[in-house]
Design a protein around this motif. Sequence first.
Motif, PDB file in Angstrom:
ATOM      1  N   LEU A  79       0.818  -1.286  -0.036  1.00  0.00           N
ATOM      2  CA  LEU A  79       0.140   0.034   0.034  1.00  0.00           C
ATOM      3  C   LEU A  79       0.772   1.135  -0.024  1.00  0.00           C
ATOM      4  N   LEU A  80       0.452   2.051  -1.078  1.00  0.00           N
ATOM      5  CA  LEU A  80       1.215   3.378  -1.001  1.00  0.00           C
ATOM      6  C   LEU A  80       0.221   4.418  -0.714  1.00  0.00           C
ATOM      7  N   SER A  81       0.420   5.271   0.305  1.00  0.00           N
ATOM      8  CA  SER A  81      -0.512   6.389   0.719  1.00  0.00           C
ATOM      9  C   SER A  81       0.319   7.669   0.635  1.00  0.00           C
ATOM     10  N   ALA A  82      -0.681   8.773   0.422  1.00  0.00           N
ATOM     11  CA  ALA A  82       0.134   9.904   0.145  1.00  0.00           C
ATOM     12  C   ALA A  82      -1.019  11.038   0.553  1.00  0.00           C
ATOM     13  N   SER A  83      -0.729  11.944   1.481  1.00  0.00           N
ATOM     14  CA  SER A  83      -1.610  12.816   2.048  1.00  0.00           C
ATOM     15  C   SER A  83      -0.930  14.269   2.212  1.00  0.00           C
ATOM     16  N   ARG A  84      -1.807  15.217   2.235  1.00  0.00           N
ATOM     17  CA  ARG A  84      -1.484  16.602   2.372  1.00  0.00           C
ATOM     18  C   ARG A  84      -2.417  17.477   2.957  1.00  0.00           C
ATOM     19  N   LYS A  85      -2.209  18.848   3.581  1.00  0.00           N
ATOM     20  CA  LYS A  85      -3.119  19.531   4.109  1.00  0.00           C
ATOM     21  C   LYS A  85      -3.822  20.250   2.787  1.00  0.00           C
ATOM     22  N   VAL A  86      -5.014  20.786   2.802  1.00  0.00           N
ATOM     23  CA  VAL A  86      -5.628  21.596   1.742  1.00  0.00           C
ATOM     24  C   VAL A  86      -6.439  22.709   2.562  1.00  0.00           C
ATOM     25  N   LEU A  87      -6.361  23.726   2.353  1.00  0.00           N
ATOM     26  CA  LEU A  87      -7.113  25.121   2.856  1.00  0.00           C
ATOM     27  C   LEU A  87      -6.621  25.049   4.344  1.00  0.00           C
ATOM     28  N   GLU A  88      -5.579  24.694   4.845  1.00  0.00           N
ATOM     29  CA  GLU A  88      -5.145  24.918   6.173  1.00  0.00           C
ATOM     30  C   GLU A  88      -5.694  23.610   7.223  1.00  0.00           C
ATOM     31  N   GLY A  90      -8.000  21.398   5.976  1.00  0.00           N
ATOM     32  CA  GLY A  90      -8.620  20.126   5.040  1.00  0.00           C
ATOM     33  C   GLY A  90      -7.383  19.268   4.794  1.00  0.00           C
ATOM     34  N   ARG A  91      -7.805  18.107   4.442  1.00  0.00           N
ATOM     35  CA  ARG A  91      -6.843  17.258   4.098  1.00  0.00           C
ATOM     36  C   ARG A  91      -7.339  16.235   2.925  1.00  0.00           C
ATOM     37  N   LEU A  92      -6.325  16.042   2.040  1.00  0.00           N
ATOM     38  CA  LEU A  92      -6.322  15.187   0.738  1.00  0.00           C
ATOM     39  C   LEU A  92      -5.689  13.758   0.969  1.00  0.00           C
ATOM     40  N   LYS A  93      -6.168  12.713   0.915  1.00  0.00           N
ATOM     41  CA  LYS A  93      -5.228  11.326   0.917  1.00  0.00           C
ATOM     42  C   LYS A  93      -5.422  10.741  -0.168  1.00  0.00           C
ATOM     43  N   ILE A  94      -4.527   9.884  -0.766  1.00  0.00           N
ATOM     44  CA  ILE A  94      -4.718   9.075  -1.919  1.00  0.00           C
ATOM     45  C   ILE A  94      -3.921   7.667  -1.552  1.00  0.00           C
ATOM     46  N   ASP A  95      -4.636   6.606  -1.841  1.00  0.00           N
ATOM     47  CA  ASP A  95      -4.040   5.338  -1.658  1.00  0.00           C
ATOM     48  C   ASP A  95      -4.032   4.671  -2.810  1.00  0.00           C
ATOM     49  N   LEU A  96      -2.929   4.058  -2.961  1.00  0.00           N
ATOM     50  CA  LEU A  96      -2.965   2.736  -4.053  1.00  0.00           C
ATOM     51  C   LEU A  96      -2.226   1.618  -3.493  1.00  0.00           C
TER      52      LEU A  96
END
Length: 289
Positions: A79-88, A90-96
């Motif tokens: 599993l590869l996961s990547a996440s980052r903050k959005v608009l302070e 918020g959060r975006l997370k992507i899993d492959l």
Amino acid sequence: YEASRLEVRGDSNARRSLGFFRPRASIDWQTGHWQVQLGIKRTVAQLDFADFVSVAEVNEDRISGGNAELVPERAWELLLSASRKVLEEGRLKIDLGHDRISLVQDRVPTAAGFDAPGNLGDGSRSLARVNLDLPLRRLGVPGGRLSLAGTYTDTSVRDPYTLRRRPFSGGIFDAVKRFEYAAGLRQDFVTFAWGIDVKGDTGTTGYWRTETDEDRGVSPNLSTFVEYRASRHLTATFGVENALDRPANRWRHLYIPDRTNPVPDRVEYRERNSHRIWFLSVKQTFGSQ
């Protein structure tokens, strides 16, 4: 390392000891605004003891045999996961992810002419998943929050009847849906809030000896609510589920003598509609907190 001992008594008897190594490792790193994790682990499924006994489903006119020889499937999961903050806030997370699975738990033919929960050969599962949690204050919607989620799952195993690759069966162990989605919008004020949610999926398909059973739930399923907070302790919520009045659908393709025949003998269609469900809830909490 995991060890277990299984013993089955009744119309069939079996006794065996099982042992599995379950190592895992992960690497975490940060690049710019992104936090990334790559993990690999060895997993072993849990057995459902109901799968060891035979069950007759009168309404469906079918019998699911028990299987005393059932063993848990095991997998290497990457599993590869990547996440980052959005608009302070918020959060975006992507899993492959990609899993290599041995002894896939599914449905297998029995010597008595039924089919039963059992183990097929090697299989695979790949997934892509996105989750977005987004505060809307900076976009001009005070107290607003938007959440979006979507998951795509592709599974593959060789069918014991057709000898072709197919998805894992649904409704037996974990329901396997090729695509699932959900979206929600909520806005909170001092004493008032409202929200709307929509969710749905592509349904599941069960592969039996003499039939395929396609179950499609309510999709899209839209619900909405309004909420009034009279105080810190008293909240009233009024809303509706399945606001679009959508039905659930089901198709059964039945084969004679079994699915080695590629042409179904008949097709059965069922439609069930729970209609709109209106609700009113009042919640009162007690205490000083």
